[in-house]
Design a protein around this motif. Structure first.
Motif, PDB file in Angstrom:
ATOM      1  N   PRO A 174       0.804  -1.231   0.000  1.00 16.23           N
ATOM      2  CA  PRO A 174       0.000   0.000   0.000  1.00 16.23           C
ATOM      3  C   PRO A 174       0.838   1.282   0.000  1.00 16.23           C
ATOM      4  O   PRO A 174       0.411   2.289  -0.582  1.00 16.23           O
ATOM      5  CB  PRO A 174      -0.850  -0.124   1.268  1.00 16.23           C
ATOM      6  CG  PRO A 174      -0.157  -1.128   2.122  1.00 16.23           C
ATOM      7  CD  PRO A 174       0.538  -2.063   1.187  1.00 16.23           C
ATOM      8  N   ARG A 181       1.655   1.779  -3.566  1.00 17.43           N
ATOM      9  CA  ARG A 181       0.469   2.158  -4.352  1.00 17.43           C
ATOM     10  C   ARG A 181       0.033   3.603  -4.088  1.00 17.43           C
ATOM     11  O   ARG A 181      -0.423   4.294  -5.002  1.00 17.43           O
ATOM     12  CB  ARG A 181      -0.671   1.185  -4.044  1.00 17.43           C
ATOM     13  CG  ARG A 181      -0.536  -0.137  -4.760  1.00 17.43           C
ATOM     14  CD  ARG A 181      -0.916   0.004  -6.239  1.00 17.43           C
ATOM     15  NE  ARG A 181      -2.369   0.112  -6.373  1.00 17.43           N
ATOM     16  CZ  ARG A 181      -3.039   1.231  -6.577  1.00 17.43           C
ATOM     17  NH1 ARG A 181      -2.418   2.383  -6.700  1.00 17.43           N
ATOM     18  NH2 ARG A 181      -4.340   1.225  -6.686  1.00 17.43           N
ATOM     19  N   ILE A 182       0.147   4.043  -2.824  1.00 21.86           N
ATOM     20  CA  ILE A 182      -0.183   5.443  -2.507  1.00 21.86           C
ATOM     21  C   ILE A 182       0.733   6.362  -3.322  1.00 21.86           C
ATOM     22  O   ILE A 182       0.284   7.354  -3.902  1.00 21.86           O
ATOM     23  CB  ILE A 182      -0.004   5.722  -0.994  1.00 21.86           C
ATOM     24  CG1 ILE A 182      -1.191   5.193  -0.193  1.00 21.86           C
ATOM     25  CG2 ILE A 182       0.197   7.213  -0.722  1.00 21.86           C
ATOM     26  CD1 ILE A 182      -2.422   6.087  -0.192  1.00 21.86           C
ATOM     27  N   ASP A 193      -0.451   6.443  -6.832  1.00 26.29           N
ATOM     28  CA  ASP A 193      -1.699   7.213  -6.909  1.00 26.29           C
ATOM     29  C   ASP A 193      -1.459   8.715  -6.826  1.00 26.29           C
ATOM     30  O   ASP A 193      -2.169   9.503  -7.460  1.00 26.29           O
ATOM     31  CB  ASP A 193      -2.637   6.834  -5.754  1.00 26.29           C
ATOM     32  CG  ASP A 193      -3.487   5.618  -6.072  1.00 26.29           C
ATOM     33  OD1 ASP A 193      -3.296   5.041  -7.161  1.00 26.29           O
ATOM     34  OD2 ASP A 193      -4.321   5.248  -5.235  1.00 26.29           O
ATOM     35  N   LEU A 222      -5.796  -0.528  -2.551  1.00 23.75           N
ATOM     36  CA  LEU A 222      -4.329  -0.436  -2.616  1.00 23.75           C
ATOM     37  C   LEU A 222      -3.667  -1.816  -2.694  1.00 23.75           C
ATOM     38  O   LEU A 222      -2.466  -1.920  -2.936  1.00 23.75           O
ATOM     39  CB  LEU A 222      -3.786   0.333  -1.410  1.00 23.75           C
ATOM     40  CG  LEU A 222      -4.216   1.797  -1.282  1.00 23.75           C
ATOM     41  CD1 LEU A 222      -3.640   2.397  -0.007  1.00 23.75           C
ATOM     42  CD2 LEU A 222      -3.787   2.613  -2.498  1.00 23.75           C
TER      43      LEU A 222
END
Lengths: 281, 281
Positions: free
Chosen positions: A33, A36-37, A40, A276
């Motif tokens: 995650p 992934r953050i 993003d 995520l």
């Protein structure tokens, strides 16, 4: 994982990010995650932090972790990203160039298209000799060609921390090493501990080549780094340090005040967290 | 891992934390350093968050994760803690009581001394029947005796979210289920979604037994929960949500302002992070 065009394209795109007129800002993640953050939020590539990743799995930084556990974590993260992933492989988990190349190959097979490789032994803090490190870099460079993946090699030197002599002698040794690594086929050089503007200026001018600096207290802001000619600014373990500091503050709020503002204000939702786990769609 | 007195002592200590005149505040971790920070900050026990832990490994919440990967993560975290660890095992990774008991046994062998077990199927959002869930709880309770580990069973019901009917009918169904689970040998009941003071009051009075509520926006502060007779307040995935929100803000600061205050102010150091890989000494 088989080599795909997509992995080659990622390697090429990542390489390109080092030759723009502004620094590549490269955030270092430690799990799925966090990576992934970063994707993003708009970073064009993500790296792993060795300290962040290893501690998250219960290992201290260095080569204490089982190599397979490191590779599995790289695989998990690369699978969840659509942007390029560069992996920190410490000093390559091996004494010989062959062993190091084997680690790099496994890292590419785990989905990474770039690596960080250090020139010192974590356990002893001793620097490898320049010829030894140069030989490893040459062999890694060859591997990239063999695999038809234009792997981006970020060659880190710890001379600023562990070379003998005073600060200036260490800076000169770091430059000497960085030049040797550049000439051996590295794509970017990473002098750990290079933070102040005058030293960054000296370093970048001596190299005339992509230089990586790391976020830490006192690092000039991105605008100034751009003027200094820095090619890449990585977080290193900074985001792991910051997250743990944040968790301490949130813990104290609950324990001391009995309230949860740090935990609920500005938090993401269950659905956002759950998304995520998988690649951005 | 063999059963040790130390694990039994942890189970007893954890059990005791549910019968004080103030709520046990139980933070849910997802990896080794988050768990270690919670122990360092003074929480007397730590739990895992299923969503936080699974997403950190690249799986959505639920029973999508390979059971062995979940157990390995529980093992990593329990090895790094000196305080008791309670593990979320979702609905037990099995259809039959035997399969669920096998998961609980493996969870205890991984070092946990408490579990959370749910009464619904993540994939379909359907609630298990009360007799089915009661049978599982009875068998889990027996296992604790067999292993001579006074395992703390936190029986979660999702009736407030997934039972038919209006809000009041769902609250009544949640109470009916919680009473059945209590009578089957649970040590604490956990009505997911119980947040407002009047419903908490109704619930606690109907049960006269340890009730677990979860931190979320709108949950009354600890002082008020104490007056309402709540025995346990867990973070659930709140700290994971909050950390991801924090990473978003830090990312935006770097990308939009070119500065790193969120990353360096209030952060812990390399040595502090590295120490979180190992048990508190």
């Amino acid at each position: 994982m088989k080599m795909t065009n997509s992995q080659r394209e990622k390697a090429e795109a990542f390489r390109e990010l080092h030759s723009r007129n502004r620094p590549l800002i490269l955030p270092n993640a430690w799990d799925v995650p966090s990576a992934r953050i970063f994707e993003d939020e708009g970073f064009p590539a993500v790296a792993t932090s060795s300290a962040g990743l290893m501690v998250s799995l219960g290992y201290p930084d260095g080569e204490v972790i089982d190599r397979e556990d490191l590779l599995a974590a790289i695989r998990r993260i690369s699978k969840a990203l659509t942007v390029p992933l560069s992996a920190d492989i410490v000093a390559g988990f091996g004494e010989t160039p062959e062993a190091v190349v084997d680690t790099v190959k496994a890292t590419i097979n785990a989905g990474a298209i770039g690596i960080n490789i250090e020139d010192f032994v974590h356990a002893t803090k001793l620097l490898h000799s320049i010829p030894d490190q140069v030989e490893k870099l040459r062999e890694i460079k060859k591997l990239g060609s063999t695999m038809a993946i234009p792997l981006v090699i970020n060659a880190r030197t710890d001379a600023l921390r562990f070379a003998p002599g005073d600060n200036d002698q260490r800076l000169q040794e770091a430059i000497r090493r960085a030049i040797a690594y550049r000439d051996a086929g590295a794509d970017c050089v990473y002098p750990m501990g290079l933070t102040d503007a005058p030293s960054i200026k000296t370093f970048v001018e001596a190299l005339a080549f992509p230089v990586n600096v790391m976020v830490r207290k006192g690092l000039p802001p991105i605008g100034e780094l751009q003027q200094l000619g820095v090619a890449r600014v990585s977080f290193g373990p900074a985001a792991s340090y910051a997250v743990m500091g944040f968790l301490k503050r949130a813990s104290r709020e609950v324990l001391e005040n009995g309230t949860y503002a740090s935990l609920v204000d500005g938090a993401i939702s269950f659905d956002e967290l759950n998304r995520l786990a998988l690649p951005k769609s």
